[in-house]
Design a protein around this motif. Structure first.
Motif, PDB file in Angstrom:
ATOM      1  N   THR A  41      11.835  68.057  76.958  1.00 44.15           N
ATOM      2  CA  THR A  41      12.801  69.063  77.405  1.00 44.15           C
ATOM      3  C   THR A  41      13.898  69.150  76.355  1.00 44.15           C
ATOM      4  O   THR A  41      14.432  68.114  75.945  1.00 44.15           O
ATOM      5  CB  THR A  41      13.420  68.662  78.760  1.00 44.15           C
ATOM      6  OG1 THR A  41      12.385  68.526  79.733  1.00 44.15           O
ATOM      7  CG2 THR A  41      14.418  69.709  79.224  1.00 44.15           C
ATOM      8  N   VAL A  43      19.366  71.301  77.344  1.00 46.32           N
ATOM      9  CA  VAL A  43      19.055  71.515  78.759  1.00 46.32           C
ATOM     10  C   VAL A  43      19.141  70.193  79.519  1.00 46.32           C
ATOM     11  O   VAL A  43      19.665  70.133  80.639  1.00 46.32           O
ATOM     12  CB  VAL A  43      17.661  72.148  78.920  1.00 46.32           C
ATOM     13  CG1 VAL A  43      17.322  72.328  80.399  1.00 46.32           C
ATOM     14  CG2 VAL A  43      17.594  73.487  78.196  1.00 46.32           C
ATOM     15  N   SER A  44      18.654  69.124  78.892  1.00 45.81           N
ATOM     16  CA  SER A  44      18.737  67.795  79.523  1.00 45.81           C
ATOM     17  C   SER A  44      20.189  67.396  79.749  1.00 45.81           C
ATOM     18  O   SER A  44      20.541  66.863  80.810  1.00 45.81           O
ATOM     19  CB  SER A  44      18.041  66.748  78.636  1.00 45.81           C
ATOM     20  OG  SER A  44      16.681  67.026  78.491  1.00 45.81           O
ATOM     21  N   LEU A  52      21.695  69.436  82.633  1.00 42.39           N
ATOM     22  CA  LEU A  52      21.209  68.974  83.934  1.00 42.39           C
ATOM     23  C   LEU A  52      21.893  67.667  84.337  1.00 42.39           C
ATOM     24  O   LEU A  52      22.277  67.477  85.498  1.00 42.39           O
ATOM     25  CB  LEU A  52      19.696  68.779  83.872  1.00 42.39           C
ATOM     26  CG  LEU A  52      18.892  68.961  85.159  1.00 42.39           C
ATOM     27  CD1 LEU A  52      19.194  70.302  85.804  1.00 42.39           C
ATOM     28  CD2 LEU A  52      17.407  68.861  84.869  1.00 42.39           C
ATOM     29  N   VAL A  55      16.314  64.373  88.663  1.00 39.45           N
ATOM     30  CA  VAL A  55      16.288  65.385  87.604  1.00 39.45           C
ATOM     31  C   VAL A  55      14.835  65.629  87.234  1.00 39.45           C
ATOM     32  O   VAL A  55      14.020  64.712  87.245  1.00 39.45           O
ATOM     33  CB  VAL A  55      17.076  64.938  86.350  1.00 39.45           C
ATOM     34  CG1 VAL A  55      18.573  64.931  86.614  1.00 39.45           C
ATOM     35  CG2 VAL A  55      16.630  63.560  85.862  1.00 39.45           C
ATOM     36  N   ASN A 106      11.990  68.520  84.958  1.00 44.10           N
ATOM     37  CA  ASN A 106      11.523  69.766  84.353  1.00 44.10           C
ATOM     38  C   ASN A 106       9.997  69.746  84.461  1.00 44.10           C
ATOM     39  O   ASN A 106       9.296  69.493  83.488  1.00 44.10           O
ATOM     40  CB  ASN A 106      11.964  69.850  82.885  1.00 44.10           C
ATOM     41  CG  ASN A 106      11.424  71.096  82.200  1.00 44.10           C
ATOM     42  OD1 ASN A 106      11.041  72.064  82.845  1.00 44.10           O
ATOM     43  ND2 ASN A 106      11.374  71.056  80.876  1.00 44.10           N
ATOM     44  N   GLY A 122      18.691  68.170  90.346  1.00 43.99           N
ATOM     45  CA  GLY A 122      18.617  69.391  89.564  1.00 43.99           C
ATOM     46  C   GLY A 122      17.216  69.509  89.002  1.00 43.99           C
ATOM     47  O   GLY A 122      16.665  68.546  88.465  1.00 43.99           O
ATOM     48  N   VAL A 125      14.426  72.202  86.828  1.00 41.37           N
ATOM     49  CA  VAL A 125      14.206  73.406  86.022  1.00 41.37           C
ATOM     50  C   VAL A 125      12.917  74.064  86.487  1.00 41.37           C
ATOM     51  O   VAL A 125      11.870  73.419  86.553  1.00 41.37           O
ATOM     52  CB  VAL A 125      14.114  73.057  84.528  1.00 41.37           C
ATOM     53  CG1 VAL A 125      13.916  74.326  83.702  1.00 41.37           C
ATOM     54  CG2 VAL A 125      15.358  72.312  84.066  1.00 41.37           C
ATOM     55  N   CYS A 183      15.317  78.855  85.378  1.00 44.19           N
ATOM     56  CA  CYS A 183      16.542  78.645  86.151  1.00 44.19           C
ATOM     57  C   CYS A 183      16.642  77.171  86.524  1.00 44.19           C
ATOM     58  O   CYS A 183      15.661  76.433  86.487  1.00 44.19           O
ATOM     59  CB  CYS A 183      16.559  79.515  87.412  1.00 44.19           C
ATOM     60  SG  CYS A 183      15.203  79.179  88.569  1.00 44.19           S
ATOM     61  N   ILE A 184      17.849  76.770  86.847  1.00 42.52           N
ATOM     62  CA  ILE A 184      18.086  75.430  87.382  1.00 42.52           C
ATOM     63  C   ILE A 184      18.500  75.580  88.834  1.00 42.52           C
ATOM     64  O   ILE A 184      19.410  76.345  89.155  1.00 42.52           O
ATOM     65  CB  ILE A 184      19.193  74.696  86.599  1.00 42.52           C
ATOM     66  CG1 ILE A 184      18.729  74.390  85.174  1.00 42.52           C
ATOM     67  CG2 ILE A 184      19.591  73.406  87.304  1.00 42.52           C
ATOM     68  CD1 ILE A 184      19.812  73.768  84.300  1.00 42.52           C
ATOM     69  N   ILE A 228      20.031  73.491  91.991  1.00 41.40           N
ATOM     70  CA  ILE A 228      20.731  72.269  92.380  1.00 41.40           C
ATOM     71  C   ILE A 228      20.650  72.131  93.897  1.00 41.40           C
ATOM     72  O   ILE A 228      20.997  73.058  94.636  1.00 41.40           O
ATOM     73  CB  ILE A 228      22.215  72.304  91.942  1.00 41.40           C
ATOM     74  CG1 ILE A 228      22.332  72.545  90.437  1.00 41.40           C
ATOM     75  CG2 ILE A 228      22.908  70.995  92.346  1.00 41.40           C
ATOM     76  CD1 ILE A 228      21.774  71.440  89.572  1.00 41.40           C
TER      77      ILE A 228
END
Length: 510
Positions: free
Chosen positions: A182, A186-187, A190, A278, A280, A347, A349, A393-394, A396
């Protein structure tokens, strides 16, 4: 002193040894494993020399002291030993044996970490002559590096160089790169959004090479938190285990296997609970349910068996079973069921389709909103991720929420990212704006909106961001008279040019 640039230069030299012979998605495993062995060997060498001096060569006391270290590499498994044997016709097998010994001697931390690596592979290296030539060059590439701790310009440079190369391999690998990496921006984003704290358990069910977990871990200043992850791909699991070790996260629990059909983060035969999640996961994973199914045809119907909620012994799909062709909500439901009921937050992705697709996904989305678990929806720019140009998108989520609204942020537009040659990049200021807006939970014109759950219900639980954040830019009104005047002027100029052109053609007899 050895600098990060020195390490990166050596790694790129090692890449040149492989280029044109083996695909980069494969040779990354050999290069990063050799870096790992070189580091372990040099640390062991320096520790052993120090204890020799301290204990005046007393072998028993030296051995006892070495056994208390983080790890130990015996003489026949060191990089120096392998380098001295680089002309041996059996060098591939010798490296394999050395890796096996390292695993056995450090089984508590490095068990099976090299099991997916075969330096004697005929498939990757070809015949023995070609293989020996490549491995000799590889050993010579790394021989110039001094990775003893006393010679490193920073305590973090090994781990940082390791991650740097993982990122470059991911970029080079294209679509396959997204399977194990990732982007660090982005990491980082997040990790800031989920706000890990001291004594938290942090979990990534699709941890890849571990970048997301490490970014979350680093948000806890004293490192007093527990790190857990699971990864389906054995080679990527090995990268993650080594990555954790090189960053000093020795007690990370990284499991290998299918998280959905065979979750291994368990307590008392139930899913372990985490304060922070977390992830992705692979976008819209096809056949995500294959681990649950028998893959046999029913005799009477001659149809493949379909996944049902009752097939999952952990009760994760009571709100609905996601379609077999799209596993996005399967990962969401797994993570929600793995969150601590009091302070759990996560969170994840995901592709934009999860915001509005219907059928079973729509029903799951409705349940999530009615149980007041969704805290924010954050739209990201397109082309941030390896292997896909689609915008993501993320989402939460929080357990035990007291608010009755959802924050929507549209960070996908121009000015909210930097355009890169191959990929777009989230800048520090872009990340800060998203995090500040999330923490303040404020509405910003053409950027964010705080939306009541009643309005989301009115929209039939559709979470598509443009429904709630209006980013439409009005164009300036057009002055028709001015446009007509410009057209008339252009036509006049064109007529004059045509007359001149006709004169030139007449002179030329054309």
């Amino acid at each position: 002193m050895t600098t990060k640039n020195d390490i990166e230069k050596t790694l790129w030299s090692a890449c040149d040894t492989f280029r044109g012979k083996i695909d980069s998605s494969r040779y990354k495993d050999y290069i990063l494993s050799m870096l790992f062995v070189k580091y372990l060997s040099d640390v062991t060498k320096e520790k052993y020399a120090a204890y020799q001096t301290q204990y005046n060569g007393d072998a028993v006391r030296i051995e006892r002291a070495m056994n208390r270290e983080r790890f130990f590499v015996d003489k026949e498994s060191t990089f120096d030993y392998l380098y001295n044997e680089r002309n041996n016709n059996q060098i591939g097998q010798m490296i394999n044996v050395a890796l096996s010994h390292i695993e056995e001697r450090n089984s508590a931390k490095l068990r099976n970490v090299f099991r997916a690596i075969d330096f004697n592979s005929q498939v990757d290296f070809g015949n023995q002559k070609e293989k020996n030539a490549i491995l000799k060059n590889l050993l010579e590439d790394f021989s110039v590096l001094d990775l003893r701790p006393s010679q490193l310009s920073s305590a973090d440079i090994i781990g940082d160089a390791y991650e740097y190369m993982i990122a470059n391999f991911a970029s080079d690998a294209g679509k396959k790169g997204g399977e194990f990496f990732t982007p660090s921006q982005v990491s980082h984003l997040l990790a800031l959004l989920v706000q890990p704290k001291e004594n938290d358990r942090i979990y990534d069910p699709t941890c890849g090479s571990g970048g997301l977990l490490l970014k979350a871990y680093k948000e806890v200043p004293d490192g007093k938190c527990a790190v857990y992850g699971q990864e389906a791909n054995a080679q990527t699991w090995a990268l993650c285990t080594m990555n954790m070790f090189l960053h000093g996260v020795d007690d990370a629990k990284i499991y290998q296997g299918d998280t959905l059909s065979n979750p291994q983060t368990l307590e008392n035969d139930c899913l372990m609970k985490f304060q922070v999640g977390v992830a992705n996961p692979p976008f819209s994973l096809d056949k995500w349910d294959s681990g649950f199914l028998s893959n046999t045809e029913k005799d009477n119907e001659k149809k493949k068996e379909k996944m049902t909620a009752s097939m999952d012994s952990y009760g994760r799909f009571g709100w609905g079973v996601p379609p077999s062709s799209k596993g996005d909500y399967a990962f969401v439901l797994h993570m929600l069921h793995s969150l601590d009921d009091n302070s759990g937050r996560m969170g994840i992705v995901l592709p934009h389709g999860v915001l509005f697709r219907g059928a079973s996904e729509g029903k799951i989305r409705k349940e999530i909103i009615e149980f007041n678990l969704l805290d924010a929806v954050i739209g990201l720019p397109a082309n941030l991720f390896y292997g896909t140009g689609i915008p993501a998108c993320i989402l939460i989520f929080k357990k035990n929420r007291t608010r009755d609204d959802v924050l929507f942020i549209d960070a996908s537009g121009e000015g909210h990212f930097e355009k890169g040659k191959n990929q777009n990049i989230l800048r520090d200021e872009d990340i800060s704006k998203i995090v500040d807006t999330y923490n303040k939970r404020e509405a910003v014109e053409k950027y964010s909106a705080v939306v009541s759950r009643d309005l989301i219900r009115e929209n039939d639980y559709n979470l598509n961001i443009p429904r709630y954040v209006d980013t439409f830019e009005e164009e300036e009104p057009i002055d028709i008279k001015e446009v007509q005047k410009n057209i008339a002027s252009i036509e006049c100029e064109l007529s004059q040019v045509q007359k001149e052109m006709a004169g030139y053609l007449k002179e030329l007899g054309l």
